[in-house]
Motif scaffolding. Structure first.
Motif, mmCIF file in Angstrom:
data_model
loop_
_atom_site.group_PDB
_atom_site.id
_atom_site.type_symbol
_atom_site.label_atom_id
_atom_site.label_comp_id
_atom_site.label_asym_id
_atom_site.label_seq_id
_atom_site.Cartn_x
_atom_site.Cartn_y
_atom_site.Cartn_z
ATOM 1 N N ASP A 168 14.216 36.512 42.476
ATOM 2 C CA ASP A 168 12.897 35.943 43.606
ATOM 3 C C ASP A 168 11.634 36.294 42.764
ATOM 4 N N ASN A 169 12.060 37.487 41.334
ATOM 5 C CA ASN A 169 10.292 37.082 41.009
ATOM 6 C C ASN A 169 10.677 36.100 39.987
ATOM 7 N N PRO A 170 11.437 35.386 39.226
ATOM 8 C CA PRO A 170 10.977 34.083 38.188
ATOM 9 C C PRO A 170 11.114 32.861 39.410
ATOM 10 N N ALA A 171 11.467 33.313 40.388
ATOM 11 C CA ALA A 171 11.532 32.461 41.011
ATOM 12 C C ALA A 171 9.623 31.809 41.475
ATOM 13 N N ALA A 172 9.164 33.060 41.761
ATOM 14 C CA ALA A 172 8.001 32.802 42.610
ATOM 15 C C ALA A 172 7.229 31.519 42.121
ATOM 16 N N TYR A 173 7.220 31.863 40.148
ATOM 17 C CA TYR A 173 6.505 31.030 39.666
ATOM 18 C C TYR A 173 7.072 29.354 39.071
ATOM 19 N N LYS A 174 7.820 28.955 40.135
ATOM 20 C CA LYS A 174 7.618 27.610 40.359
ATOM 21 C C LYS A 174 7.135 27.356 40.816
ATOM 22 N N PHE A 175 6.069 27.448 41.778
ATOM 23 C CA PHE A 175 4.241 26.795 41.613
ATOM 24 C C PHE A 175 3.993 26.837 40.696
ATOM 25 N N PHE A 176 4.003 28.266 40.081
ATOM 26 C CA PHE A 176 2.700 27.816 38.827
ATOM 27 C C PHE A 176 2.811 26.436 37.839
ATOM 28 N N ALA A 177 4.599 26.217 37.850
ATOM 29 C CA ALA A 177 5.273 25.955 36.475
ATOM 30 C C ALA A 177 4.707 24.161 37.431
ATOM 31 N N GLU A 178 4.608 23.894 38.995
ATOM 32 C CA GLU A 178 4.706 22.721 39.430
ATOM 33 C C GLU A 178 3.072 22.354 39.323
ATOM 34 N N GLN A 179 2.281 23.410 39.004
ATOM 35 C CA GLN A 179 0.892 23.060 39.122
ATOM 36 C C GLN A 179 0.326 22.765 37.648
ATOM 37 N N ILE A 180 1.255 23.711 36.204
ATOM 38 C CA ILE A 180 1.090 23.154 35.287
ATOM 39 C C ILE A 180 1.833 21.315 34.622
#
Length: 352
Positions: free
Chosen positions: A148-160
């Motif tokens: 769940d730690n790395p999975a949380a950054y999918k939102f940041f990746a979408e932003q980029i």
């Protein structure tokens, strides 16, 4: 960015701080400045645990942390009504400790290092003892190993992706591995050629350096976290504390970005990388703001007294070694080439 924020599956006043501001510093160099980045995985891990039923009201949340993941948990636990216990060590600065206590967290400072694994191991040992005492009435977020730690950054990746496209060079410090690995995995779903540059410090075992004392906090480790997927990294840079502190002040002076030393370390690497190829879009992760470091990275006397003052001009480029274990300060680059840790370490063993 507002569209991405609306898709966050969170609730609470802290949602406004979950994603960073994207700042253009130079033609092809961008900074993603978080208020404090670890709030994003802290919120996601807690929300997922609630959804699965592995965390229910009446349970305590316990974790080992010496940095802003503890702060993220404290904010989320206060929002959701959970008691929080943090196991840390003397490296935690007093300001952060005070903020945690003001948010209702209990802070346990472990003062003895384990013979192997340093404070990280002794903190884990104390946490496990506490779990045995609490039994089923506690939840451990496991920041270093939960997916769940790395999975949380999918939102940041979408932003980029929405702002700059997915085919970027991502530069970020490596501690738990969640931010860099989670973000690049999502970006490569759209652009397999997206590049990942990890930033570590000397005497961190993550990429094969021998374990030792580290004055640069917020990155590096005495244990290898399971969430560091070495095969995702294209290259790795090691920076000394004096150089990272100097780069932090340079980032503030040149771009008015007030950030911590992990941001400074990533900035100097990202700036160098952007200069190598103007066609690359380089995105540097800046994990937190600089308030915690006013009396450290921004204090000349503190730097001098602690042996962290960088003399002379800021370096323009790193040196290179044939193997990460032989890299020496102040700044070294190694072409990791998306290999496993074992494959890289075996290069030196086979050569000898």
């Amino acid at each position: 960015m507002d569209a991405v924020r609306k898709r966050l599956p969170f609730s609470g006043y802290s949602d406004a701080y979950a994603l960073p501001n994207i700042i253009r510093c130079e033609t092809n160099l961008y900074l993603a400045q978080f208020a404090f980045m670890k709030l994003l995985p802290a919120k996601y891990i807690i929300e997922q645990a609630l959804a699965r039923g592995t965390l229910t009201h009446g349970m305590k949340v316990i974790e080992t942390s010496s940095g802003t993941f503890a702060l993220g948990l404290a904010v989320v636990c206060l929002e959701r009504g959970f008691q929080l216990e943090i196991f840390t060590d003397p490296v935690m600065d007093k300001g952060l400790e005070n903020r945690l206590r003001s948010l209702g967290a209990e802070v346990f400072i472990i003062t003895e290092k384990a013979k192997q694994g340093g404070y990280q191991r002794s903190r884990l040992d104390a946490l496990h003892a506490r779990m045995r005492h609490l039994g089923h009435f506690c939840f451990w977020p496991r920041q270093y190993e939960t997916l769940d730690n790395p999975a949380a950054y999918k939102f940041f990746a979408e932003q980029i992706s929405e702002m700059l496209g997915a085919d970027v060079t991502l530069v970020g410090s490596v501690g738990s591995g969640g931010s860099t690995c989670g973000t690049i995995e999502r970006l490569r779903q759209k652009a397999p050629g997206a590049r990942l540059v990890g930033v570590d410090t000397f005497n961190s075992v993550i990429f094969g350096q021998p374990d030792g004392e580290r004055k640069l906090r917020g990155l590096g480790n005495s244990l290898v976290p399971k969430n560091v997927r070495h095969e995702l990294y294209d290259e790795v840079h090691f920076l000394s504390a004096p150089l990272a502190f100097a780069a932090t002040r340079t980032l503030h002076e040149r771009h008015a970005v007030f950030a911590g030393p992990t941001s400074g370390a990533s900035y100097i690497v990202g700036r160098w990388r952007a200069q190598q190829d103007p066609r690359e879009t380089v995105v540097v992760i800046c994990p937190d703001e600089g308030h915690r470091y006013v009396e450290a990275a921004y204090d000349h006397e503190w730097l001098k007294q602690n042996g962290c003052l960088h003399e002379g001009v800021l370096l323009d480029a790193p040196s290179s070694e044939e193997h990460p274990s032989t890299a020496l300060p102040p700044w070294n680059r190694y072409r990791w080439n998306r290999r496993s840790r074992e494959a890289v370490l075996n290069v030196l063993e086979n050569a000898s």
